[in-house]
Design an enzyme around this catalytic site. Sequence first.
Site, short mmCIF file in Angstrom:
data_model
loop_
_atom_site.label_atom_id
_atom_site.label_comp_id
_atom_site.label_asym_id
_atom_site.label_seq_id
_atom_site.Cartn_x
_atom_site.Cartn_y
_atom_site.Cartn_z
N ARG A 75 -58.80 -53.78 48.55
CA ARG A 75 -59.80 -54.67 49.17
C ARG A 75 -59.33 -56.07 49.54
NH1 ARG A 75 -62.54 -50.42 50.54
NH2 ARG A 75 -64.00 -49.58 49.01
N ASN B 8 -57.49 -50.17 55.27
CA ASN B 8 -58.81 -50.52 55.81
C ASN B 8 -59.40 -51.75 55.13
OD1 ASN B 8 -59.12 -49.02 53.42
ND2 ASN B 8 -61.13 -48.24 54.02
N HIS C 180 -57.67 -36.32 49.89
CA HIS C 180 -58.89 -35.80 49.26
C HIS C 180 -59.46 -34.52 49.86
CE1 HIS C 180 -60.21 -38.29 52.55
NE2 HIS C 180 -60.18 -39.41 51.88
N ASP D 10 -58.31 -42.19 45.27
CA ASP D 10 -59.12 -42.78 46.35
C ASP D 10 -60.01 -43.88 45.75
OD1 ASP D 10 -60.37 -43.45 48.71
OD2 ASP D 10 -61.54 -41.61 48.87
N HIS E 18 -66.81 -50.62 45.27
CA HIS E 18 -67.87 -51.45 45.86
C HIS E 18 -68.67 -51.95 44.66
CE1 HIS E 18 -67.09 -49.86 49.90
NE2 HIS E 18 -67.05 -48.65 49.38
N HIS F 36 -57.78 -48.42 47.44
CA HIS F 36 -58.27 -49.46 48.35
C HIS F 36 -58.48 -50.72 47.52
CE1 HIS F 36 -59.35 -46.41 51.50
NE2 HIS F 36 -59.54 -45.64 50.44
#
Length: 422
Positions: free
Chosen positions: A59, A89, A220, A286, A290, A57
């Site tokens: 971002r 996402n 996962h 994965d 953050h 991800h």
Amino acid sequence: MDLIIEGRALVNGRLEQCCIGVDGGRIVAIKKDLRGAKRLDLQDRIILPGAIDPHVHLREPGSTHKEDFRTGTLSAAFGGVTCVLDMPNTVPPTTDLDRLREKRATASSKAWVDFGLIGGLGPKSDVLGMAAEAVAFKLFMGSTTQSNLVTESDDLQRLAGLVKRAGKVLSVHAEEEGMIKKDRVDDLEGHNNNRGPECELHAVRRLRELLPEAPVNVCHVTTVAALKALEGTGFTKEVTPHHMLLDERSGLAGRGKVNPPLRSPEERDAVINAFIAGQFDILASDHAPHTIDEKGQEFNSAPSGVPGVETSVPLMLNLVKKGRLDLGLLARCCAQNPGERFGLKKGRLAVGYDADLMVIDPGKVVRIKTDHLHSKCTWTPYERLEAIFPEMVFLRGDALIEEGNIVGERKGRDVVTAKLSG
Ligand code: NCD
Ligand code: ZN
């Protein structure tokens, strides 16, 4: 030929001293001896295919304070990952052709390794409209960071049928939304209890029953029960380093909050043993960065996800060094299998494949330190664990990293449109 790279290379599952001939970014010959071009002698260093991480991800767009295509792909490169598949996402999500194209334009101007963009699915998605420009599709059965959900059986069947028609793979986040509890909890045990192993098992069983013929990649997988339930299907099974190395008692508090959750120490042991026994197909990080501040909030408000694209292969190489994990198995799971599954001419040291390589000195074990990593999120759940980072990384025949420094030009490109243009 542009270049001959000589060393101990993993060819057809075995390490052998040989010469790899590279021309136009591809491997054109592998022989005991090759002449007629500039030669790089790596002596007894180990040459492996560059890894393909099919679940990151990065971002961008929308959350570039956490990561962006530049930092995420640099992080990948330093971890020996020469191709990443980026999840949809983002904000906005990559759920139609225009957004795929916008994301591609951004990524193409920033990526240090090759990338593929995964199209996001909701119940109303135009799968065939995105198919020509998406490397694969992603569907979330349970809610997580910024996810569109698909929970109804007829939607799952219709979408999977369209993905199959498009000749693509459907990566599924398999947790049953209807079984996820939303209780306020304040620790990792509580999080594991809210989204227990039964949520995953139920979702996996439903996938198996509803979509027996679909080209599904189950993201996962965190329990041996779910792994068993997938036996005999054509589905591929991903495993992450965090579900093999960390558990609900690792003392990570909100930093260890991730979906699906870290499980019990016993389950973690069983999952790593299953990986070592060759029961998983694909190692995927994965990578879900953050910031440390976001992760440090009180448990309930902390977002789910841990970073990992840079540490995934290095942590596993350390298991190889310790004699716990077979090198050939690792290379299949981190390179060859994801390459095959997602239709890429990458992930193997073989003629005709992209010359994406990593060079390992097994003597160079280091302890992971956040300061040495390249993700924008500035933390890792693996601080101080032992790992072996690649000494050199090549992308399509060009040296990109040497001894911890960038030495090459930035030339990451989209694997799907590269294929379209030959
Ligand atoms: C992911 C994220 O942050 O994007 N979080 C996570 O806990 N794994 C989303 C996801 O893959 O579930
Ligand atoms: Zn994910």
